[in-house]
Enzyme design. Structure first.
Site, PDB file in Angstrom:
ATOM      1  N   THR A   1       0.770  -1.305  -0.055  1.00 30.38           N
ATOM      2  CA  THR A   1       0.037  -0.016  -0.051  1.00 30.38           C
ATOM      3  C   THR A   1       0.867   1.331  -0.109  1.00 30.38           C
ATOM      4  O   THR A   1       2.000   1.137   0.451  1.00 30.38           O
ATOM      5  CB  THR A   1      -0.905   0.110   1.288  1.00 30.38           C
ATOM      6  OG1 THR A   1      -2.009  -0.843   1.038  1.00 30.38           O
ATOM      7  CG2 THR A   1      -1.779   1.279   1.347  1.00 30.38           C
TER       8      THR A   1
ATOM      9  N   ASP B   1      -3.603   4.935  -2.438  1.00 30.24           N
ATOM     10  CA  ASP B   1      -3.705   3.939  -3.548  1.00 30.24           C
ATOM     11  C   ASP B   1      -4.843   3.409  -3.568  1.00 30.24           C
ATOM     12  O   ASP B   1      -5.580   3.315  -2.548  1.00 30.24           O
ATOM     13  CB  ASP B   1      -2.551   3.637  -4.126  1.00 30.24           C
ATOM     14  CG  ASP B   1      -2.305   2.219  -3.113  1.00 30.24           C
ATOM     15  OD1 ASP B   1      -2.211   2.436  -1.993  1.00 30.24           O
ATOM     16  OD2 ASP B   1      -1.973   1.337  -3.858  1.00 30.24           O
TER      17      ASP B   1
ATOM     18  N   ARG C   1      -4.716  -0.196  -4.865  1.00 29.77           N
ATOM     19  CA  ARG C   1      -4.626  -1.653  -5.090  1.00 29.77           C
ATOM     20  C   ARG C   1      -4.867  -2.535  -3.756  1.00 29.77           C
ATOM     21  O   ARG C   1      -4.100  -2.181  -2.971  1.00 29.77           O
ATOM     22  CB  ARG C   1      -3.277  -1.706  -5.753  1.00 29.77           C
ATOM     23  CG  ARG C   1      -2.672  -3.008  -6.037  1.00 29.77           C
ATOM     24  CD  ARG C   1      -1.741  -3.156  -6.851  1.00 29.77           C
ATOM     25  NE  ARG C   1      -1.587  -2.916  -8.024  1.00 29.77           N
ATOM     26  CZ  ARG C   1      -0.403  -3.037  -9.077  1.00 29.77           C
ATOM     27  NH1 ARG C   1       0.684  -3.307  -8.513  1.00 29.77           N
ATOM     28  NH2 ARG C   1      -0.665  -2.584 -10.263  1.00 29.77           N
TER      29      ARG C   1
ATOM     30  N   LYS D   1      -9.438   2.759   0.572  1.00 31.16           N
ATOM     31  CA  LYS D   1      -8.428   2.844   1.700  1.00 31.16           C
ATOM     32  C   LYS D   1      -8.580   4.168   2.698  1.00 31.16           C
ATOM     33  O   LYS D   1      -7.969   4.036   3.681  1.00 31.16           O
ATOM     34  CB  LYS D   1      -7.047   2.486   1.369  1.00 31.16           C
ATOM     35  CG  LYS D   1      -6.617   1.480   0.448  1.00 31.16           C
ATOM     36  CD  LYS D   1      -5.329   1.149  -0.099  1.00 31.16           C
ATOM     37  CE  LYS D   1      -5.162  -0.041  -0.844  1.00 31.16           C
ATOM     38  NZ  LYS D   1      -3.487  -0.005  -1.131  1.00 31.16           N
TER      39      LYS D   1
ATOM     40  N   GLY E   1      -2.236  -2.380   5.589  1.00 27.69           N
ATOM     41  CA  GLY E   1      -2.078  -3.638   6.338  1.00 27.69           C
ATOM     42  C   GLY E   1      -2.971  -4.480   5.932  1.00 27.69           C
ATOM     43  O   GLY E   1      -3.328  -4.693   4.616  1.00 27.69           O
TER      44      GLY E   1
ATOM     45  N   SER F   1       4.203   0.071   1.904  1.00 17.49           N
ATOM     46  CA  SER F   1       5.488  -0.307   1.141  1.00 17.49           C
ATOM     47  C   SER F   1       5.941   0.485   0.148  1.00 17.49           C
ATOM     48  O   SER F   1       7.035   0.481   0.104  1.00 17.49           O
ATOM     49  CB  SER F   1       5.026  -1.761   0.511  1.00 17.49           C
ATOM     50  OG  SER F   1       4.075  -1.519  -0.345  1.00 17.49           O
TER      51      SER F   1
ATOM     52  N   ASP G   1       6.635   0.898  -6.712  1.00 20.72           N
ATOM     53  CA  ASP G   1       6.139  -0.005  -5.642  1.00 20.72           C
ATOM     54  C   ASP G   1       5.319  -1.014  -6.259  1.00 20.72           C
ATOM     55  O   ASP G   1       4.345  -0.584  -6.777  1.00 20.72           O
ATOM     56  CB  ASP G   1       5.827   0.551  -4.355  1.00 20.72           C
ATOM     57  CG  ASP G   1       5.158  -0.615  -3.350  1.00 20.72           C
ATOM     58  OD1 ASP G   1       6.167  -1.668  -3.286  1.00 20.72           O
ATOM     59  OD2 ASP G   1       4.302  -0.596  -2.984  1.00 20.72           O
TER      60      ASP G   1
ATOM     61  N   SER H   1       1.783  -1.378  -4.746  1.00 19.82           N
ATOM     62  CA  SER H   1       0.956  -0.267  -4.768  1.00 19.82           C
ATOM     63  C   SER H   1       0.446   0.000  -6.124  1.00 19.82           C
ATOM     64  O   SER H   1       1.502  -0.336  -7.377  1.00 19.82           O
ATOM     65  CB  SER H   1       1.518   1.079  -4.191  1.00 19.82           C
ATOM     66  OG  SER H   1       1.958   0.859  -3.116  1.00 19.82           O
TER      67      SER H   1
END
Length: 306
Positions: free
Chosen positions: A76, A92, A94, A108, A122, A204, A241, A244
């Protein structure tokens, strides 16, 4: 005995191993000591972590090939900035399931109170249930006291709850809100520790997002500038990343209007080309056999009576 039954007993601590071939090893693993005096009873009830099953679990893992479940990596990018009279959060969209993308456009950004929102990284289920629990508690507190929810109250309750579970609830939160004392931005770790910061990132992709915030953040920014900054930070996480991706969601929290979620504020990964579907012509796959089965028998002479 089937392996599944071994695993069930081993998981719940009901399995004791006995064998004449290596009695010494097993006796050490499963030896049960009878309490001799009150000190033994006191020691047995003292609490804390017990290591007596570690050797047994290691033996089962080596001999019966029973391995305990492992944690799944999550990905994330979430961030937030504190302005003069507002807080702007972004995330984001995803959702990952190990190496797979489970959802390309999940949400999120979570509602807690009219003036308090949070972005979560998480475990998705932990985040949903924890934020819904906080939303319920804040609404009950508001009804009991007749006052607006304070940001520090939400942070304190979340911190105490997460610390109680020692990090096993996978909630990493960037929490922001505006109350009677002004705008506030916090980051909350899964173990319960908290930080109060002017800008922060988690997840991340947080390193890529933090590079943008550290170089371009200014406490005197306007709300529009803050929205553009957090969107740029999330884009940095999306493109740098693998955990994400998707779109950019933004939430603006002000004292006057509360929080407003701007769903899909930016779509940096919009698909430009789509393959045209062409149906296969009849006969491409040969039909070897065809059966028509009458599963229901219809009778015409049925008379309906009152």
């Amino acid at each position: 005995l089937p392996i599944s039954q071994f695993y069930h007993w081993w998981k719940h601590g009901h399995l004791e191993l006995c064998s004449s071939t290596s009695a010494g090893l097993y006796n050490k693993m499963v030896a049960v000591q009878e309490p001799q005096d009150y000190l033994d009873v006191l020691e047995s009830q003292r609490g804390g972590f017990s290591f007596e099953n570690c050797k047994r679990n290691a033996y089962l893992a080596a001999q019966a090939n029973i391995k305990p479940p492992t944690a799944m990596k999550s990905g994330t990018t979430i961030c937030g900035v504190q302005l003069k009279d507002a807080v702007v959060l972004a995330a984001d969209t995803r959702a990952t399931e190990g190496p797979m993308v489970a959802d390309k456009n999940c949400e999120k950004l979570h509602y807690i109170a009219k003036n308090v929102f949070c972005a979560g990284a998480g475990t998705a289920a932990d985040l949903e249930h924890t934020t819904q629990l906080m939303e319920s508690q804040m609404e009950l507190l508001k009804m009991a006291t007749g006052t607006q929810s304070r940001v520090c109250t939400v942070v304190r309750r979340l911190s105490q709850m997460l610390f109680k579970y020692q990090g096993y609830i996978g909630c990493a939160l960037v929490l922001g809100g505006v109350d009677c004392t002004g705008p506030h931005l916090y980051q909350i770790y899964p173990h319960g520790s908290t930080d109060k910061l002017p800008f922060t990132t988690m997840g991340s992709g947080s390193l890529a997002a933090m590079a943008i915030l550290e170089s371009e953040y200014n406490e005197n920014m306007s709300i529009e500038e803050g929205k553009k900054l957090v969107a740029k930070a999330i884009r940095a996480g999306i493109f740098n990343d693998l955990g994400s991706g998707g779109n950019v969601d933004v939430c603006v929290i002000t004292k006057e209007s509360g929080g407003t979620i701007l769903r899909n504020y930016e779509k940096p990964n919009e698909r430009k080309f789509k393959a045209q579907y062409k149906g296969f012509p009849i006969g491409t796959t040969p039909v070897l056999k065809q059966d028509i089965m009458n599963l229901v028998t219809v009778e015409d002479d049925v008379v309906m009576r009152d």
